[in-house]
Structures are given as C-alpha cells and as structure tokens.
Design a protein around this motif. Structure first.
Motif: not given
Length: 760
Positions: A26, A30, A73, A77-78, A80, A103, A106-107, A493, A660, A662
């Motif tokens: 992960h 990211q 994770k 995610w924060d 990235t 997914y 947000e990705k 996001k 959220t 992942y």
C-alpha cells in the motif's frame, strides 16, 4: 458482469509477515514509501501525530512502532503523492465518475483546490476560496436555521469540532448529527441509565490487572488491531479471553506480533481466544441471559455447599438497584428459549459462565455487533448486568469497554457535537459567547435522512465523511439528495457523496492531521480523544499536499464569518491564529473534562476525562447502578418471518476503514478480487438452491412499499451460524430500510437485516 472473487483459507496469523507485506504494497501503490519512517518515529507518540484511523488507546510507553496495518494504510492514503486537481475534474464529468467504485475515486489522491459543481457542463470547476465562502454564506443566510444540517465525521479534531458546534448553534440549530449516530449512539443511550456515563469505564492500564476478558461483536483483527498488543500480554499471563461473534474472525484466533523479532522469525502465533462462541446474528442477549442463568445456578450451589459465593452480593446490595427483578426474569427464562435465540447450546453458555465465575476482575469489550441491532440498547444493558453481578465495574482490571470506530468520534461529542440539547452546557455557552442557543433537540442521522426525503432540508454542511454512501436507504436518499439547495463538503479525497450533487455543491479541500498546520503563530497542535476517554495532542509532521489547502479550523471560521453577524465574544480569527486559544475556550465551556487543558497536552498516554463510574459513583437518577430487563431474547427482528429469511450482517473488509476502501482484498477472510460477495452457511446455501461460487440476488424481506434488491453477488461458503449471512458495507446499505434501527438510539440495525437470497 462483476469480477469473480477468489476464496481460499488464509492459514497465516494476524499481524506477522502478512501485515508487513501489506504495508509495502500500500505504501508503494500510494507513492508514500517515505511515510514509513515517520510511522515509526511519530505515529501515535507523544510529540507526534495521532492516527486518523481507529480510536483505540495510545499507551504512555509506546511500542517501537505504535501503529497497525490499517492505521498505516490510512496514513499512506493521507500522505499519498497522488493528486486530484482541477485538471482531473476537467477530464471527467460527474456522470462518468458516478460509475467509478469507491476505491477508484479515492485512489486518485488528495483534493487540492476548492471546486464548485457546474450543472451546465456536468463538471466540477475551480473557484477561489473567497468566492466559495461568500457564496456559501449568502446561501446559508437565506434559510431558516433548522433547514440546515451540520454533519461531522469522526475525524475532525477537538478544536475544529468545538468551533463547528458553536457555528451551528450561533446559526440557530442543534442539527448536529455525526458518525456516532451510525455506530455507537446505542452506547451513549444504553450506558447512562445503567451506570450513569455515556462512555466506557476501562483505561488501558486495566488490561494489566484483569484476569478475564470477554468480547461481544467486535472484530479485533480488522477494526482495532493495536488492541491485540494488550490482549497478547494478557494471554501470556494466562488470562482467559472468551469471544462471542457470529463469524470466526482470524484476529481472535492467532496473532504474530511484528514488534517481536523472535516471533516474526518463528511465525509461532499467540493464541488469543481461549473460548470462541458463534451466536446467530442478534443472539447476544440470549447468550448473556444464558450466562446469567448459569451464574445463578453456580451461586446457588456455592451457597448450598458453604463455599464462597459466585456473585458479589455485597456490591449488588450497596451499589445496585433492580437485581431481584432481573434474577426472577433470568430464572423464569427457559433454556429452550435461550438456546433457540442464541444459536448456542446450554453447555457452551455454562462453560462461558464458569470462566466468568472464576474471575476477580472482568473486562467486557464490545463493538458494533452489539450496537447495530433493533434491541442494541438492551444488549448493552444486559452485558452491564453481567458485570454488575460480579461487581466488575469500578475496580482495577474490570469494566465495560466499547471499542469506538473513527479516531475522534467520541471526542466530538465531548465538545458539543450533539443533536440532543441536554448533552451540551447551553447555559454556559450562552454566557460565554453572549447569545441564546437553540434549546430544541436537533436531528440525528436517521432523522436527517427522513427530513431530506420529506423535502425539509435545504442545506447540508459535511465536516468530512461520506454521508450519502454511509447511510441506509441509499437509492431513495440519492434521488432526494439532488433536491437539496446547498451541499458543502469539507474533504481530503473525492468520494461518492461529492458526486450526488445538490442544486449548488462545493468541495472544500483540507489538511489532514498528519500534515503541518502553519498559522500566524506557527505550527499548530490539535487534540483528539480515544476510546478510553484519554486526550492526546497531535502535531503534523508531513508537508501539506498543496499550498492551496486550508485547515479545518480555518474553513469553519471562514464559513462562520461569511454567514453570521459579527460577535466580539467569538474571536474566530484569533482562534485560527492560535489553536491554544480554542482550547482555552473549550476548558471554559467544559471545565470538569478539560481542567488545565493546554498544560496537560503532552501527558504520556493522554490525560483521561473523569468518569464517575470508575470510582463507583453512579450519576443515575437513583444514584445506583441499575439492572435493566431486556425486552426480548433476540436483539434482531422477530422470528415471525419464513425460514427463507436470513439475517444479513454488513461488515468491513481487511482493506477498508469505514467507507474508505483501500483495495479488493479481504486477506484475513481469504477473499480476493471482488467486494460483491455474500458469505453463507453451507447448509443454508444448499437449502435455498444456490450453487457455490454462483450468483445471487439479495432482496430485503419487508413489505413497506419499497423494493430493495441488489444482484450479482458471488456466493461463498463461510463459517457462519445457520440463518446468518454476511456481505460488505457500504455496498449493501441499499438493502437497509431507513426505519430499521435500534430502538432508543436510531442507530441503523446493519448487523441483522432481513433478506432473502435467491439465484441470480
């Protein structure tokens, strides 16, 4: 056709090399590998930043790496390096993006600029911050106060939350629903009549003194992995851990601690649960009544033979009320009724009770497996009854331990994010800020949905979260949401709520807690409250994702200044310049909870708020801890439906936190490649004419004039009790009727939804 899932037994323990590989995967996806060092040095540590994922306690003496797989994770995610810029929105219409998965949305990475939805082009277009605030303020000034909703997810800091609730009340409404309405509102309703507090009584150090742990409806491996550390230490002291959960979850079975090199090398796990029982969905009340019945029998036997009593009769006499009625209720309930409703045998419940009876200090852990049922309040109060029988509240190593979800969801309530006027010191706020706050209760989450459907809500301000995706009755709500006049989403996001647009919709991108928040007086500190009521300081360590981002306090202050008339007693600008002044205001409003707030910021392990029940002071109407009688043995819907109706549990995957997502892997359950699956008891599957790995259609088994159905689910055989099935949240929220909620709390009853599963 949806992707087919691959299901195989996961034969590795929780933690261990599986978690290590997941972190690498992960962080790479990211583009956040550089965050790994800060996870070790700063994550959940004094002087560092507090995790934006779960709300589990932070120890005074942290581990070398005080984070779990899902917390890491959330950080990746924060922080990235991916960005969702105005160019992205120029390339994609909102209609197109509505077809993307959670997914996929947000990705794309962090939002960078304030955006406004343009209906003519079906695109989000960039606006300046000044334009956004001016337009939002002008809109809000045109509504009646109760036509607006101020929603908060569980992520915002205490400082932001305090400012936000004050904004709403100065505006003239108590419409302050939050994410706790969807998860632990049941706790806040159940505990006060029983023990006089809306929060748990356990501190982290109690795990060092307990000699028995019970858990109901909580998946530790996915939802609060750092809790595995004190559980492991307890097991090494030979403390029994008894688990009640419909699914056989890997986290309760075995754990390899990544903090221990020797254990990582050998891969020899610690066995966590010493006894594991799988009640049917909603069967916990019956299981607890069965345990109480067995405890009474053991106590009778001890009295008859002259041995030490099993129940703590001295505690019951001095500190409680209602035990005689509860005793009669338990004795009159037959084992046949208990077994049928619990889905467990008498011998199993007697074995659990025997373990309970031998303990001097019991901790009872629970999660949304108790709160999200029709009689969730009764289930929690029955669990309190068990603890009171043994005097297991108000002494070291014992107590009730609700495991909250989002990182500051409990703290937001502490500083006034509450739709119930009685929970907020309105007189103190009135004197402090020179205004008359609204005195009528506002709307909770379910009531907001009802009001949106009825056309009574004109504006919705969202402080984080993914409201439209997280709520029940999703299809109707998405339709009616488009009739709202104004939607303002403070976010990090892109998510689906942002794409279900109102007449006028704004996206306001904000900093995350782990980022440096530079204001006029320098880098700022924010605070959060964990599940055990301990308050922690958090200092951002990463550079902001974009220079165009504003902090949450700044955004709240600017909306307030654009909307409200000036008030010299409310120094919005000074608060933003120096968050310590917000904490001074919090202390003035809540002096008992936040005495010497700024001076105690860096207390190792946080400083606990006072909870009278920890000292056996019961702030109930009668000054006692109270035994409460459950309305029924089943916390779920009544068993008057036909045998083809199953109880659906909606749950999270290992690659998920709240809404959220992942990835499409649920490693700990051995499911990979798709989230559109339904887990079933094999005998149920065969009885209902379904093929293994075949396709199924889920239909809500209620007759209220609304057809709720979803197709394309892949059927997977899983270790579940008969009559119970499981599928993922939030995908299955469309199957949950809005009126299907816990009595007393209106928490959606997402852990026992009546459905029929048919071949598709």
């Amino acid at each position: 056709m949806t992707e087919r899932a691959r299901h195989e037994n996961y034969d590795q323990p929780v933690g261990g090399w599986g978690s290590a590989k997941s972190l690498l995967k992960h962080s790479t996806e990211q583009h956040a590998v550089s965050a790994l060092a800060a996870l070790v040095t700063d994550h959940n540590k004094t002087g560092g930043y507090m995790c934006t994922s779960c709300a589990w306690a932070k120890p005074a003496e942290p581990h070398a790496a005080e984070f779990c797989e899902n917390g890491a994770k959330a950080t990746f995610w924060d922080v990235t390096s991916k960005r969702t810029t105005p160019d992205f929105f120029a390339r994609h219409t909102v209609s197109e993006l509505l077809g993307w998965s959670d997914y996929e949305l947000e990705k794309e990475g962090r939002l960078t600029h304030p955006m406004r939805y343009d209906a003519g082009s079906d695109h989000y277009v960039e606006v300046t911050w000044e334009e956004a605030f001016d337009a939002i303020g002008q809109k809000l000034r045109g509504y009646a106060p109760d036509e607006a909703v101020f929603y908060a997810s569980g992520r915002a800091s205490l400082e932001t939350s305090y400012m936000y609730q004050l904004l709403a009340r100065l505006y003239g409404t108590n419409n302050l629903p939050d994410s706790s309405n969807m998860c632990h509102e049941t706790t806040s309703v159940a505990l006060p009549p029983s023990i006089g507090t809306p929060v748990g009584t356990v501190l982290l150090e109690d795990f060092e003194h307990t000699d028995c742990i019970f858990s109901f409806g909580q998946n530790v491996g996915t939802n609060a992995p750092r809790l595995l550390h004190p559980l492991q230490v307890a097991r090494e002291r030979d403390v029994p851990i008894v688990v009640f959960n419909p699914l056989r979850e890997k986290g309760w079975d075995e754990f390899v601690n990544p903090q221990r090199p020797g254990q990582m090398l050998t891969n020899e796990p610690t066995r966590i649960a010493t006894q594991y029982y799988q009640p049917r969905a909603g069967g916990d009340i019956a299981a607890m009544i069965g345990m109480a019945k067995a405890l009474l029998a053991l106590d009778d036997e001890a009295q008859a033979t002259g041995r030490e009593r099993v129940l703590d009769h001295a505690f019951i006499a001095e500190h409680t009320d209602g035990f005689p009625a509860f005793e009669v209720h338990v004795r009159e309930t037959s084992w046949e009724e208990i077994e049928r409703n619990a889905g467990l045998a008498q011998a199993e419940l007697e074995a659990a009770a025997l373990t309970f009876s031998r303990a001097r200090a019991v901790i009872a852990i629970y999660g949304m497996g108790l709160t999200q049922h029709r009689l969730g309040v009764d289930a929690i109060q029955t669990l309190i009854n068990l603890l009171l029988m043994g005097g297991h509240i108000g002494k070291p190593g014992a107590g009730i331990c609700p495991v909250r979800g989002h990182s500051n969801v409990q703290g937001q309530r502490t500083v006034g994010i509450a739709e119930k006027a009685e929970l907020v010191p309105l007189d103190r706020l009135a004197e402090q800020f020179g205004f008359e706050p609204p005195r009528e209760d506002g709307l909770n989450t379910v009531e907001v949905c009802e009001a949106v459907i009825a056309g009574k809500i004109r504006a919705f301000i969202g402080l984080g979260g993914n409201f439209v995706r997280a709520i029940p009755e999703r299809e109707l709500m998405e339709e009616k949401w488009r009739e709202i006049d104004l939607s303002v989403q403070i976010a990090t996001k892109l998510n689906r709520t942002h794409l279900v647009t109102a007449n006028e919709t704004y996206l306001l991108p904000t900093l995350v807690r782990s980022e440096i928040d530079e204001q006029a007086t320098g880098p700022q500190i924010v605070t959060i409250e964990d599940s055990t009521t301990c308050i922690h300081a958090s200092r951002g360590k990463f550079q902001p994702a974009a220079e165009t981002l504003l902090s949450e306090p700044r955004i709240v202050a600017e909306i307030a200044k654009a909307t409200l008339p000036p008030n010299p007693l409310v120094p919005w600008e000074r608060w933003v310049e120096d968050y310590a002044t917000v904490r001074d205001a919090i202390e003035a409003s809540f002096p008992d909870d936040f005495r010497d707030f700024n001076a105690r910021l860096d207390t190792p392990g946080g400083f606990p708020r006072p909870v009278p029940a920890r000292e056996r002071r019961w702030e109930t109407e009668n000054g006692k801890a109270n035994f409460k009688l459950p309305k029924a043995l089943s916390a779920s819907f009544d068993d008057d439906l036909d045998a083809d109706v199953l109880r659906l549990i909606t749950l999270r995957s290992n690659d998920q936190f709240n809404t959220t997502v992942y990835g499409d892997a649920d490693r700990l359950r051995g499911i990979h490649g798709s989230r559109l699956i339904v887990m079933m008891n094999r005998d149920d599957r065969i009885r209902l004419g379904l093929t293994e790995d075949g396709r199924a259609r889920l239909v809500t088994a209620v007759d209220d004039g609304i057809h709720r159905a979803m197709g394309g689910f892949q059927v997977i055989d899983y270790d579940l009790p008969p009559g119970t099935c499981a599928a993922y949240f939030p995908e299955c929220n469309a199957l949950i009727p809005l009126w299907h909620y816990a009595e007393g709390s209106k928490t959606p009853a997402a852990k026992s939804v009546p459905i029929r599963v048919r071949p598709d």
